[in-house]
Design a protein around this motif. Structure first.
Motif, short mmCIF file in Angstrom:
data_model
loop_
_atom_site.label_atom_id
_atom_site.label_comp_id
_atom_site.label_asym_id
_atom_site.label_seq_id
_atom_site.Cartn_x
_atom_site.Cartn_y
_atom_site.Cartn_z
N UNK A 40 0.82 -1.21 0.00
CA UNK A 40 0.00 0.00 0.00
C UNK A 40 0.86 1.26 0.00
N UNK A 41 1.95 1.26 0.75
CA UNK A 41 2.82 2.43 0.81
C UNK A 41 3.57 2.61 -0.50
N UNK A 42 4.04 1.51 -1.10
CA UNK A 42 4.82 1.60 -2.32
C UNK A 42 3.97 1.97 -3.53
N UNK A 43 2.86 1.28 -3.72
CA UNK A 43 2.15 1.38 -4.99
C UNK A 43 0.83 2.14 -4.93
N UNK A 44 0.27 2.34 -3.74
CA UNK A 44 -0.97 3.11 -3.61
C UNK A 44 -0.75 4.44 -2.90
N UNK A 45 0.52 4.74 -2.57
CA UNK A 45 0.87 6.02 -1.94
C UNK A 45 0.08 6.25 -0.65
N UNK A 46 -0.14 5.19 0.11
CA UNK A 46 -0.87 5.30 1.37
C UNK A 46 0.01 5.99 2.42
N UNK A 47 -0.49 7.01 3.10
CA UNK A 47 0.29 7.63 4.18
C UNK A 47 0.64 6.60 5.25
N UNK A 48 1.85 6.72 5.76
CA UNK A 48 2.35 5.71 6.71
C UNK A 48 1.43 5.59 7.93
N UNK A 49 0.91 6.71 8.42
CA UNK A 49 0.08 6.67 9.63
C UNK A 49 -1.20 5.88 9.43
N UNK A 50 -1.67 5.78 8.19
CA UNK A 50 -2.92 5.07 7.94
C UNK A 50 -2.73 3.55 7.84
N UNK A 51 -1.49 3.09 7.85
CA UNK A 51 -1.27 1.64 7.80
C UNK A 51 -1.75 0.95 9.08
N UNK A 52 -1.90 1.71 10.16
CA UNK A 52 -2.41 1.12 11.41
C UNK A 52 -3.85 0.62 11.26
#
Length: 356
Positions: A40-52
């Motif tokens: 998600x962080x690499x290919x969907x540009x998801x903000x790191x804080x939202x990975x929780x």
């Protein structure tokens, strides 16, 4: 970071998806080891804080990524930790090699931010030694087994650097891309140049000089900034209505457009438009940008040139070369772009052709 928090991307043979031949990558690991967060962080540009807030993966999720080669990434559900993760990893490697001895394995020792620097390195060393010792216990054939380990985290660029190394093993045209970068660096006195995938910020190739971590991070940050502000700008030449209203379109101060020579008159102004229907094909727009790295890197300029819709050239140049011999730099960029586009076209034709 505990030994449980690692995942293993394994690259298998190319598979077809519809009419496109894609290289398959499997993401394997224990539960909550960060596999989905990586994607998600690499290919969907998801903000790191939202990975929780990501839900656990309950079934295989397929992701189709188009970069210099088409990829099909399988995000596999995590394994329950009923046994030691090292044993599970070794068990899978042995079983996979029996089916396909040519499969590539890359181990991401992930969530490295959990420990202090000294403990992080020691933990990484212990995991590496335990896995290799267990493989050697399985069979002496694994003594020279090419298994690479990467210390990664979604909070810095170590993840992108590690995945770049995974991609390098899958791109058959990598030597040709590297040679193009070597020629560019030689002709422009560039100490370092990268070919980046613009969306994921993974470098698909670089020149022969060693990769400096600080330089790589700087290029990633600059690319992130351009991606953030890029949608605010566009080429006026792509809009016939704007072209008629504005006979001398002005690009943004930090970008330049490369327009085919046939659409520019000798005086430097666009040709007069008529009432005939607009052509169906739009002129190519290759934005570029540059920034001075002073005072951190005095006398150095970081440049950006779009090469294909998905790839961009980022290079460090001496400021004197960029300012006084910019024509030479731009000429080499055009030459480099043509070479990369030819390779890209070959890769695209091969991916859409029949599987041998």
């Amino acid at each position: 970071m505990s030994p449980q928090n690692y995942s293993s991307p394994a690259s298998a043979n190319s598979q077809t998806n519809g009419s496109i031949r894609r290289t398959k990558i499997l993401f394997l690991g224990t539960r909550r080891s960060g596999k989905t967060s990586i994607l998600q962080v690499l290919f969907d540009d998801l903000p790191v804080k939202q990975t929780f807030y990501l839900e656990p993966t309950m079934r295989v999720a397929k992701h189709f990524i188009d970069t210099v080669i088409p990829l099909e990434i399988w995000d596999c559900p995590g394994n329950d930790v009923y046994q030691q993760p090292v044993s599970k990893l070794v068990e899978f490697i042995v079983a996979a090699c029996q089916v396909n001895p040519d499969i590539n394995f890359e181990v991401f020792v992930h969530k490295a931010e959990r420990l202090q620097e000294d403990d992080k390195i020691e933990n990484f060393r212990q995991i590496h030694e335990r896995v290799m010792d267990r493989l050697l216990d399985e069979s002496p054939e694994f003594e020279q087994f090419p298994l690479n380990f990467h210390l990664t985290s979604i909070y810095d660029h170590s993840l992108r650097e590690a995945f770049s190394r995974v991609l390098h093993k899958l791109v058959d045209s990598l030597p040709y891309l590297e040679e193009l970068l070597n020629v560019f660096c030689s002709n422009t006195a560039s100490p370092k140049a990268f070919l980046f995938d613009t969306s994921s910020k993974i470098h698909v190739a670089t020149d022969a000089s060693p990769v400096d971590q600080a330089t790589h991070n700087l290029c990633c940050d600059y690319l992130s900034m351009l991606n953030s502000f890029g949608p605010l700008y566009r080429s006026n030449s792509n809009d016939p209505q704007i072209s008629r209203l504005s006979p001398t379109p002005t690009p943004p101060p930090t970008a330049t457009a490369s327009t085919p020579a046939s659409s520019i008159t000798p005086s430097g102004t666009p040709p007069l438009t008529t009432s005939s229907p607009a052509p169906t094909s739009k002129p190519h727009f290759f934005p570029s940008a540059a920034t001075s790295l002073s005072p951190s890197h005095p006398g150095t300029t970081l440049t950006y040139h779009l090469v294909t819709p998905h790839l961009a050239l980022l290079a460090l140049l001496p400021t004197t070369v960029y300012e006084m011999r910019r024509g030479l730099v731009e000429w080499n960029v055009v030459w480099f772009r043509e070479g990369v586009r030819e390779i890209w076209e070959v890769e695209r034709e091969r991916s859409t052709g029949e599987v041998v």
